[in-house]
Design a protein around this motif. Sequence first.
Motif, PDB file in Angstrom:
ATOM      1  N   GLU A 195       4.650  15.590   1.097  1.00 47.93           N
ATOM      2  CA  GLU A 195       5.939  16.158   0.660  1.00 47.93           C
ATOM      3  C   GLU A 195       6.546  17.038   1.750  1.00 47.93           C
ATOM      4  O   GLU A 195       7.731  16.941   2.057  1.00 47.93           O
ATOM      5  CB  GLU A 195       5.683  16.977  -0.617  1.00 47.93           C
ATOM      6  CG  GLU A 195       6.932  17.402  -1.336  1.00 47.93           C
ATOM      7  CD  GLU A 195       6.595  18.160  -2.619  1.00 47.93           C
ATOM      8  OE1 GLU A 195       5.398  18.292  -2.978  1.00 47.93           O
ATOM      9  OE2 GLU A 195       7.545  18.628  -3.270  1.00 47.93           O
ATOM     10  N   SER A 196       5.695  17.884   2.358  1.00 47.23           N
ATOM     11  CA  SER A 196       6.213  18.816   3.361  1.00 47.23           C
ATOM     12  C   SER A 196       6.598  18.093   4.648  1.00 47.23           C
ATOM     13  O   SER A 196       7.253  18.671   5.513  1.00 47.23           O
ATOM     14  CB  SER A 196       5.176  19.910   3.653  1.00 47.23           C
ATOM     15  OG  SER A 196       4.016  19.307   4.205  1.00 47.23           O
ATOM     16  N   HIS A 197       6.214  16.814   4.765  1.00 43.29           N
ATOM     17  CA  HIS A 197       6.642  16.025   5.925  1.00 43.29           C
ATOM     18  C   HIS A 197       7.711  15.001   5.549  1.00 43.29           C
ATOM     19  O   HIS A 197       7.907  14.001   6.246  1.00 43.29           O
ATOM     20  CB  HIS A 197       5.436  15.336   6.581  1.00 43.29           C
ATOM     21  CG  HIS A 197       4.542  16.304   7.292  1.00 43.29           C
ATOM     22  ND1 HIS A 197       3.437  16.874   6.711  1.00 43.29           N
ATOM     23  CD2 HIS A 197       4.624  16.850   8.536  1.00 43.29           C
ATOM     24  CE1 HIS A 197       2.864  17.707   7.560  1.00 43.29           C
ATOM     25  NE2 HIS A 197       3.562  17.714   8.676  1.00 43.29           N
ATOM     26  N   GLY A 198       8.380  15.238   4.442  1.00 44.90           N
ATOM     27  CA  GLY A 198       9.533  14.398   4.082  1.00 44.90           C
ATOM     28  C   GLY A 198       9.188  12.960   3.771  1.00 44.90           C
ATOM     29  O   GLY A 198      10.012  12.060   3.949  1.00 44.90           O
ATOM     30  N   LEU A 199       7.970  12.720   3.278  1.00 42.66           N
ATOM     31  CA  LEU A 199       7.542  11.333   3.072  1.00 42.66           C
ATOM     32  C   LEU A 199       7.633  10.876   1.615  1.00 42.66           C
ATOM     33  O   LEU A 199       7.241   9.751   1.305  1.00 42.66           O
ATOM     34  CB  LEU A 199       6.104  11.163   3.590  1.00 42.66           C
ATOM     35  CG  LEU A 199       5.937  11.376   5.106  1.00 42.66           C
ATOM     36  CD1 LEU A 199       4.468  11.338   5.498  1.00 42.66           C
ATOM     37  CD2 LEU A 199       6.724  10.335   5.894  1.00 42.66           C
ATOM     38  N   LEU A 200       8.135  11.736   0.739  1.00 41.80           N
ATOM     39  CA  LEU A 200       8.231  11.324  -0.675  1.00 41.80           C
ATOM     40  C   LEU A 200       9.670  10.977  -1.023  1.00 41.80           C
ATOM     41  O   LEU A 200      10.574  11.810  -0.925  1.00 41.80           O
ATOM     42  CB  LEU A 200       7.743  12.449  -1.592  1.00 41.80           C
ATOM     43  CG  LEU A 200       6.303  12.907  -1.405  1.00 41.80           C
ATOM     44  CD1 LEU A 200       5.910  13.862  -2.523  1.00 41.80           C
ATOM     45  CD2 LEU A 200       5.338  11.730  -1.356  1.00 41.80           C
ATOM     46  N   ARG A 201       9.854   9.728  -1.409  1.00 42.83           N
ATOM     47  CA  ARG A 201      11.178   9.288  -1.857  1.00 42.83           C
ATOM     48  C   ARG A 201      11.006   8.077  -2.759  1.00 42.83           C
ATOM     49  O   ARG A 201       9.870   7.652  -3.009  1.00 42.83           O
ATOM     50  CB  ARG A 201      12.076   8.997  -0.640  1.00 42.83           C
ATOM     51  CG  ARG A 201      11.532   7.936   0.291  1.00 42.83           C
ATOM     52  CD  ARG A 201      12.296   7.926   1.613  1.00 42.83           C
ATOM     53  NE  ARG A 201      12.011   6.737   2.408  1.00 42.83           N
ATOM     54  CZ  ARG A 201      12.324   6.594   3.690  1.00 42.83           C
ATOM     55  NH1 ARG A 201      12.936   7.588   4.342  1.00 42.83           N
ATOM     56  NH2 ARG A 201      12.062   5.481   4.330  1.00 42.83           N
ATOM     57  N   ALA A 202      12.097   7.503  -3.232  1.00 46.28           N
ATOM     58  CA  ALA A 202      11.993   6.450  -4.261  1.00 46.28           C
ATOM     59  C   ALA A 202      11.318   5.187  -3.741  1.00 46.28           C
ATOM     60  O   ALA A 202      10.832   4.386  -4.543  1.00 46.28           O
ATOM     61  CB  ALA A 202      13.374   6.122  -4.799  1.00 46.28           C
ATOM     62  N   ASN A 203      11.299   5.001  -2.417  1.00 46.90           N
ATOM     63  CA  ASN A 203      10.593   3.811  -1.912  1.00 46.90           C
ATOM     64  C   ASN A 203       9.252   4.175  -1.253  1.00 46.90           C
ATOM     65  O   ASN A 203       8.795   3.515  -0.330  1.00 46.90           O
ATOM     66  CB  ASN A 203      11.481   2.974  -0.978  1.00 46.90           C
ATOM     67  CG  ASN A 203      11.962   3.745   0.237  1.00 46.90           C
ATOM     68  OD1 ASN A 203      11.614   4.912   0.412  1.00 46.90           O
ATOM     69  ND2 ASN A 203      12.751   3.098   1.071  1.00 46.90           N
ATOM     70  N   THR A 204       8.613   5.227  -1.771  1.00 43.43           N
ATOM     71  CA  THR A 204       7.263   5.613  -1.319  1.00 43.43           C
ATOM     72  C   THR A 204       6.217   5.157  -2.340  1.00 43.43           C
ATOM     73  O   THR A 204       6.393   5.358  -3.546  1.00 43.43           O
ATOM     74  CB  THR A 204       7.169   7.147  -1.164  1.00 43.43           C
ATOM     75  OG1 THR A 204       8.114   7.579  -0.191  1.00 43.43           O
ATOM     76  CG2 THR A 204       5.770   7.573  -0.728  1.00 43.43           C
ATOM     77  N   LEU A 205       5.140   4.569  -1.813  1.00 42.09           N
ATOM     78  CA  LEU A 205       4.031   4.088  -2.656  1.00 42.09           C
ATOM     79  C   LEU A 205       2.773   4.871  -2.302  1.00 42.09           C
ATOM     80  O   LEU A 205       2.393   4.931  -1.129  1.00 42.09           O
ATOM     81  CB  LEU A 205       3.785   2.605  -2.390  1.00 42.09           C
ATOM     82  CG  LEU A 205       4.992   1.677  -2.585  1.00 42.09           C
ATOM     83  CD1 LEU A 205       4.695   0.290  -2.035  1.00 42.09           C
ATOM     84  CD2 LEU A 205       5.360   1.597  -4.059  1.00 42.09           C
ATOM     85  N   LEU A 206       2.121   5.440  -3.346  1.00 40.48           N
ATOM     86  CA  LEU A 206       0.951   6.287  -3.114  1.00 40.48           C
ATOM     87  C   LEU A 206      -0.251   5.678  -3.826  1.00 40.48           C
ATOM     88  O   LEU A 206      -0.377   5.768  -5.056  1.00 40.48           O
ATOM     89  CB  LEU A 206       1.241   7.689  -3.664  1.00 40.48           C
ATOM     90  CG  LEU A 206       2.449   8.382  -3.002  1.00 40.48           C
ATOM     91  CD1 LEU A 206       3.138   9.308  -3.971  1.00 40.48           C
ATOM     92  CD2 LEU A 206       2.012   9.130  -1.750  1.00 40.48           C
ATOM     93  N   GLY A 207      -1.120   5.055  -3.038  1.00 44.51           N
ATOM     94  CA  GLY A 207      -2.274   4.383  -3.625  1.00 44.51           C
ATOM     95  C   GLY A 207      -3.208   5.367  -4.310  1.00 44.51           C
ATOM     96  O   GLY A 207      -3.511   6.431  -3.765  1.00 44.51           O
ATOM     97  N   HIS A 208      -3.638   5.029  -5.515  1.00 37.67           N
ATOM     98  CA  HIS A 208      -4.671   5.709  -6.306  1.00 37.67           C
ATOM     99  C   HIS A 208      -4.148   6.870  -7.158  1.00 37.67           C
ATOM    100  O   HIS A 208      -4.102   6.751  -8.366  1.00 37.67           O
ATOM    101  CB  HIS A 208      -5.866   6.106  -5.433  1.00 37.67           C
ATOM    102  CG  HIS A 208      -6.365   4.948  -4.626  1.00 37.67           C
ATOM    103  ND1 HIS A 208      -6.943   3.846  -5.225  1.00 37.67           N
ATOM    104  CD2 HIS A 208      -6.301   4.658  -3.302  1.00 37.67           C
ATOM    105  CE1 HIS A 208      -7.226   2.951  -4.296  1.00 37.67           C
ATOM    106  NE2 HIS A 208      -6.847   3.409  -3.120  1.00 37.67           N
TER     107      HIS A 208
END
Length: 444
Positions: free
Chosen positions: A256-269
């Motif tokens: 999150e703090s590196h700007g990597l969370l958005r609607a086209n982000t997939l987080l395995g597990h």
Amino acid sequence: MTETVLRGRLLTFHRAPADGNDESAYTYHEDGALLIRDGMIAKRGTFAEITRAAPDAPVTDHRPKLMMAGFIDTHIHFPQVQVIASWGAQLLDWLNTYTFPEETRFADRGHADRMAAAFFDQLIAHGTTTAVAFCSVHRASVDAFFAEAARRDMAMLGGKVLMDRNAPEALLDTPQSGYDDTTALIGEWHARGRSRYVISPRFAITSTPEQMQMAQVLARENPDCHIQTHLSENHDEIAYTASLYPQARDYLDVYESHGLLRANTLLGHAIHLKPREVDALAATGAHPVFCPTSNLFLGSGLFDRARLERRGIRSGIASDVGAGTSYSMLQTLSEGYKVLQLQGQALHPLQAFDWATRGNAAVLGMEDRIGTLDEGTHADVVVLDSNATEAMALRMDRCQSLAEELFVLQIMGDDRAIDEVYVNGRACKHRDREACAGRRIAVA
Ligand code: GUN
Ligand code: ZN
């Protein structure tokens, strides 16, 4: 212009069924058909309607088998085709003992090409027509992956993993080389044909803060690219991450703090989440991905789907081969059912089949192209045989509803239940296996 008709029992979903009685969530035709024109679904309806619209088009009759949109696997590792079924370890030992050594072999383009042919054969054999894949750190692995996808005209998503620490030397890039290679690969492959590039920082443990900052630059420069990584799979992993990123509020905050969370982000597990992490997922629209066979195999834990759903968070479902134990989305749904059962969250088969098709397409933001049998979408179709084995046929003898039949497929089905697969309107389960036989690895 080429036109063909596929005839069979037909099922497609319009939205996630609220429960087993939610009939308006899907369309089912006992004698249905698709008119395929130049690889796309031009018309869907009953067979009578379709033959009226295209009386001269040749018909392939799949009755009494069941046609559905091809399965979508939202998390899988291409370089792990020969890691699957490696014994006895949980996540970090499994990575160090089996997975990292295997991935070093993908620096060699010849090896990557042979494995790509085998990997895509497996996907097709199991009815998967779209997958989101991690490649290895090497550019050669990405080139091999997308070249094979293009050869088969498949809608595939993937990217090289970014990893600059805590792995063997042969698997490490640097913040700068990871940025440069990713940028070059996006230029080469993203949105070329049906391919889409995915920015892929492997997970917090294998990226320095400097590399995460470079991933942030990549994400900002390429808003159209998906992002994929791993999150909160295993307790030792979470503790190690906390020690490597002492400033982070929690695991998710590294991303999150590196700007990597958005609607086209997939987080395995996304298994062991703190309340704040659930809040942040809901706020950013990022998608957790449930990998049931992997979570059981590595002893990682139980994915709590209901907790996320209550907050409006939509999850994907995926195989996660090679920690996952089957390429089959049917087997994935079967193990998913059991994981959710352990938590009192019985997954109805209508919801399960929606999830592995339209639901996963929606998580990818690609519902307008794949995941349904809607007109104007690609003709990626799977033909399912509920009587594929004697044990299934015995059970089917007592089935009285579509939902019961789907549950037999979900619990007992595997590649044997995949009678045929169409990619962009082209039958390929049997044909591609023969075409690729010459390129397949010789097994000693
Ligand atoms: N976390 C980081 N890399 C991996 C991987 O390859 N598989 C799984 N299951 N978890 C990971
Ligand atoms: Zn994974």
